[in-house]
Structure formats: C-alpha cells, structure tokens
Design a protein around this motif. Structure first.
Motif, PDB file in Angstrom:
ATOM      1  N   UNK A 156      -5.129  -8.226  -5.814  1.00  0.00           N
ATOM      2  CA  UNK A 156      -5.104  -7.089  -4.895  1.00  0.00           C
ATOM      3  C   UNK A 156      -6.256  -7.110  -3.905  1.00  0.00           C
ATOM      4  N   UNK A 157      -7.334  -7.849  -4.234  1.00  0.00           N
ATOM      5  CA  UNK A 157      -8.482  -7.925  -3.332  1.00  0.00           C
ATOM      6  C   UNK A 157      -8.248  -8.914  -2.189  1.00  0.00           C
ATOM      7  N   UNK A 180     -17.073 -11.292  -3.393  1.00  0.00           N
ATOM      8  CA  UNK A 180     -17.351 -12.397  -4.324  1.00  0.00           C
ATOM      9  C   UNK A 180     -16.039 -12.870  -4.945  1.00  0.00           C
ATOM     10  N   UNK A 181     -15.643 -14.112  -4.670  1.00  0.00           N
ATOM     11  CA  UNK A 181     -14.383 -14.657  -5.170  1.00  0.00           C
ATOM     12  C   UNK A 181     -14.382 -14.793  -6.692  1.00  0.00           C
ATOM     13  N   UNK A 191       2.514 -11.024  -4.448  1.00  0.00           N
ATOM     14  CA  UNK A 191       1.979 -10.232  -5.549  1.00  0.00           C
ATOM     15  C   UNK A 191       3.052  -9.196  -5.900  1.00  0.00           C
ATOM     16  N   UNK A 192       3.610  -9.288  -7.119  1.00  0.00           N
ATOM     17  CA  UNK A 192       4.738  -8.455  -7.516  1.00  0.00           C
ATOM     18  C   UNK A 192       4.400  -7.546  -8.677  1.00  0.00           C
ATOM     19  N   UNK A 193       5.190  -6.483  -8.807  1.00  0.00           N
ATOM     20  CA  UNK A 193       5.076  -5.594  -9.959  1.00  0.00           C
ATOM     21  C   UNK A 193       5.594  -6.333 -11.192  1.00  0.00           C
ATOM     22  N   UNK A 247      -3.576 -18.297   2.624  1.00  0.00           N
ATOM     23  CA  UNK A 247      -4.892 -18.862   2.923  1.00  0.00           C
ATOM     24  C   UNK A 247      -5.619 -18.002   3.951  1.00  0.00           C
ATOM     25  N   UNK A 248      -4.879 -17.398   4.840  1.00  0.00           N
ATOM     26  CA  UNK A 248      -5.497 -16.527   5.846  1.00  0.00           C
ATOM     27  C   UNK A 248      -6.072 -15.268   5.212  1.00  0.00           C
ATOM     28  N   UNK A 249      -5.304 -14.655   4.299  1.00  0.00           N
ATOM     29  CA  UNK A 249      -5.808 -13.426   3.664  1.00  0.00           C
ATOM     30  C   UNK A 249      -7.025 -13.714   2.800  1.00  0.00           C
ATOM     31  N   UNK A 250      -7.039 -14.891   2.165  1.00  0.00           N
ATOM     32  CA  UNK A 250      -8.208 -15.274   1.364  1.00  0.00           C
ATOM     33  C   UNK A 250      -9.429 -15.453   2.270  1.00  0.00           C
ATOM     34  N   UNK A 251      -9.206 -16.079   3.428  1.00  0.00           N
ATOM     35  CA  UNK A 251     -10.314 -16.309   4.362  1.00  0.00           C
ATOM     36  C   UNK A 251     -10.890 -15.003   4.889  1.00  0.00           C
ATOM     37  N   UNK A 252     -10.061 -13.961   4.959  1.00  0.00           N
ATOM     38  CA  UNK A 252     -10.521 -12.660   5.463  1.00  0.00           C
ATOM     39  C   UNK A 252     -11.309 -11.868   4.418  1.00  0.00           C
ATOM     40  N   UNK A 253     -11.247 -12.283   3.163  1.00  0.00           N
ATOM     41  CA  UNK A 253     -11.953 -11.544   2.098  1.00  0.00           C
ATOM     42  C   UNK A 253     -13.452 -11.843   2.177  1.00  0.00           C
TER      43      UNK A 253
END
Length: 348
Positions: free
Chosen positions: A173-174, A166-167, A143-145, A157-163
């Motif tokens: 940023x979420x 509501x997708x 995720x870049x400026x 995929x790991x960070x998504x799994x930790x969220x």
C-alpha cells in the motif's frame, strides 16, 4: 462484437399499387420485398393479391408457401392477423443486429503464458514485490483484496520510484499507484487499445468477478507478431463473406446448404451457413455476380478453399512469436491473400 438494430421503416402497399396494371398478384408484390426494404399491407389486401376474400386453412397455407419460396416472413402470421389490420412482410435477416465492426476479439484471447495473474495483498512487503517483478520480468503487480475481487492499486516501477520512504519496512500500500480501469474478460480488445497504450496495460475480470488477467502493450505486440493475427483475420474474412453472400435472396442461398440441412426452418441467410456452404454458394454464377467480387471466380474459390482448410486447423493461439511454426506462417499468407480480395470488394 458490438451490434445495432437498423430496421427500416416499412413501405405501404397502397390500393393504387394494387390496382396498377403491373401488379399481377401476390408473387409480384413479394418481389418488391428486399433485405432492408420491408412492406406494410392490409391483411385483406394481401388476401386479395392471392385471389381470395376470406381466410381458411388452404388459403393460409398457400400464402405461407409463397412467402417461404421467396424467403420472407409475415408478422403477425396470416392466420393470426387482424383481418381489418395490417401485416408486415420482410426478409428475416432484417431482424438480425447489424455489426458495427467487421470483426471482434475478446481481450482474454490474448492470455499469456501464466495461468493466473501475479498479484499481491496490501500487506506484502515492497522488497518481496520488487523481487517478484525482477524474477518474473513483470512491470506491474496489482494489489488485490483477499477475494481478489477488489483492486486497491497497482505497483509499477514508476510507483516504486515515486516512494520517498524506507523500502526496508514498506508495504504494498505504500508503494502502489492508483487503481486503474478493470475490463471484463469478454470486452472487445479494440475498445481497450487506447487504454492499453495510455497506461501500458489493462487488467480484466473473469466471469466470477475475480481480477485475474492482464494485457500489456508488450503482450499485444507479441500476439500480433505471433498467430493471434490470423484469428482476427479469419473473423474479418468470414464477416465480409457473410455480408456479400447476403446480397442474394434467402431461397437462393438455402439451395446450397448441406442436403441434411436444406429444409432448415427459420433459415436466416449466411449467418446460418457453414464455410463449406459459403463455397458452394459462391460457385453459383448468380450468387457470385451478386457479391460484386470483381475478380476471377476460379482463382478466388481456390483461395477460399485453402482458407477453409486453414480455418479448420486453427484451434488456439501460439503464446508468442517464438512459437510460430513454418506452417502457421504459411497459413497467415493464405488467409491474407483472400482477405485482400474481400477488402477490395465493397460491402454495400
């Protein structure tokens, strides 16, 4: 390639050495100077070794010519030195940085098939990011400026799994994980292997500051299985040849330069030689003996000549193992054969 300077402390040529019976003059003194063994001598004592008490144009030229014959340098020059001071006579190769590793490879050499890094902005929807990861077979998207110079985080995929939210309405940023180390495109990949193994990838910047490259553990494995390895092997092979050739005096090596280059000024040894000139030098019995390569000279030279042909043909990497041709596999065999010989030869 990282490098360090390890210039040895000069030895002093004393008056007692000057008066010793075995010291027959300037040539005998210069024979004491070896690579890594510089000598310090008072200017007036250097002149006396040449049979002079004063300097002049002819005297200066005589001493400079003798230095050149032995492949040595004098600092400061005889002409500019303080008569009551001292000069240092050394092998010019002492001034070159010594490699801490035999070979080096920039991380950007492993660039994959994609022209640019797939990234996203902080407001991109999580669903779109997931779609990109699936369609492009990606395990991480940074995720870049807006100018792509600042890394805000990395979606995996790991960070998504930790969220836990509501997708449907989630943004980059979420679902992103923390920022990771960003290397430079010119950084040695060997220094980054631990990072790649630990986090499964490493991002890197282009010279203009943009984050626009990534090397994953999977990319690294594919590159080694493909033709990236031959590039590393060629660098190591050439580095080893240079170290072994530099065991011979500079004037001896200079005799094997191409005739058009033989009068090169400030020749610094093997680092200034071409691969063809390596072969010419290695055919010299005296230079071959100095390398310490304890194998059949004719067979080794034949192998090295085959390496030269391979080296001339290697211009870029294949993008992966599927692109490796029969010719490339043959080339790797040729290079590996010669590299085994050099690895079996002590560098010191």
């Amino acid at each position: 390639m990282t490098a360090s300077s390890k210039t040895a402390e000069p030895q002093d040529f004393t008056e007692e050495m000057f008066d010793a019976p075995e010291c027959g003059g300037l040539r005998d003194f210069l024979l004491l100077v070896k690579r890594g063994q510089p000598w310090r001598i008072p200017t007036e004592r250097l002149l006396r070794l040449n049979g002079n008490s004063r300097r002049g144009k002819i005297v200066n030229q005589e001493i400079e010519e003798e230095l050149k014959k032995h492949g040595l340098v004098c600092k400061p020059s005889v002409e500019n030195a303080d008569y009551y001071g001292q000069v240092i006579i050394s092998d010019p190769r002492d001034e070159l940085p010594e490699p801490e590793t035999v070979a080096s490879l920039p991380i950007s050499a492993f660039r994959g098939e994609l022209v640019h890094l797939v990234s996203c902005g902080p407001e991109m929807s999580a669903r779109k990011i997931q779609t990109l990861m699936v369609s492009d077979d990606l395990s991480q998207i940074p995720v870049l400026s807006g100018d792509k110079k600042n890394l805000l985080g990395v979606v995996t995929w790991r960070s998504i799994a930790h969220y836990r939210g509501d997708m449907t309405n989630a943004k980059a940023t979420d679902v992103m994980g923390p920022r990771s180390h960003v290397a430079s495109s010119s950084d040695d990949f060997l220094d980054l292997v631990e990072t790649i193994i630990g986090q499964e990838y490493v991002l890197y910047r282009t010279p203009d500051g943009r984050v626009d490259g990534i090397l994953t553990a999977s990319d690294l494995a594919q590159a080694f299985n493909g033709t990236a390895g031959i590039y590393i092997q060629l660098q190591e092979l050439e580095s080893r040849l240079r170290i072994l050739l530099d065991k011979s005096p500079i004037p001896k090596l200079q005799q094997h330069l191409d005739p058009k280059r033989r009068n090169m000024k400030k020749f610094r040894g093997a680092s200034d030689m071409t691969f063809g000139e390596y072969l010419s030098a290695l055919a010299d019995e005296e230079i071959w003996a100095a390398t310490g390569i304890g194998f059949d000279q004719e067979t080794c030279l034949k192998n090295f000549d085959e390496v030269r042909n391979v080296r001339n043909g290697v211009m870029h990497f294949s993008s992966g193992p599927d692109d490796q041709t029969t010719s490339e596999r043959s080339n790797k065999t040729i290079v590996t054969r010669s590299l085994r010989i050099l690895r079996a030869t002590p560098l010191t």
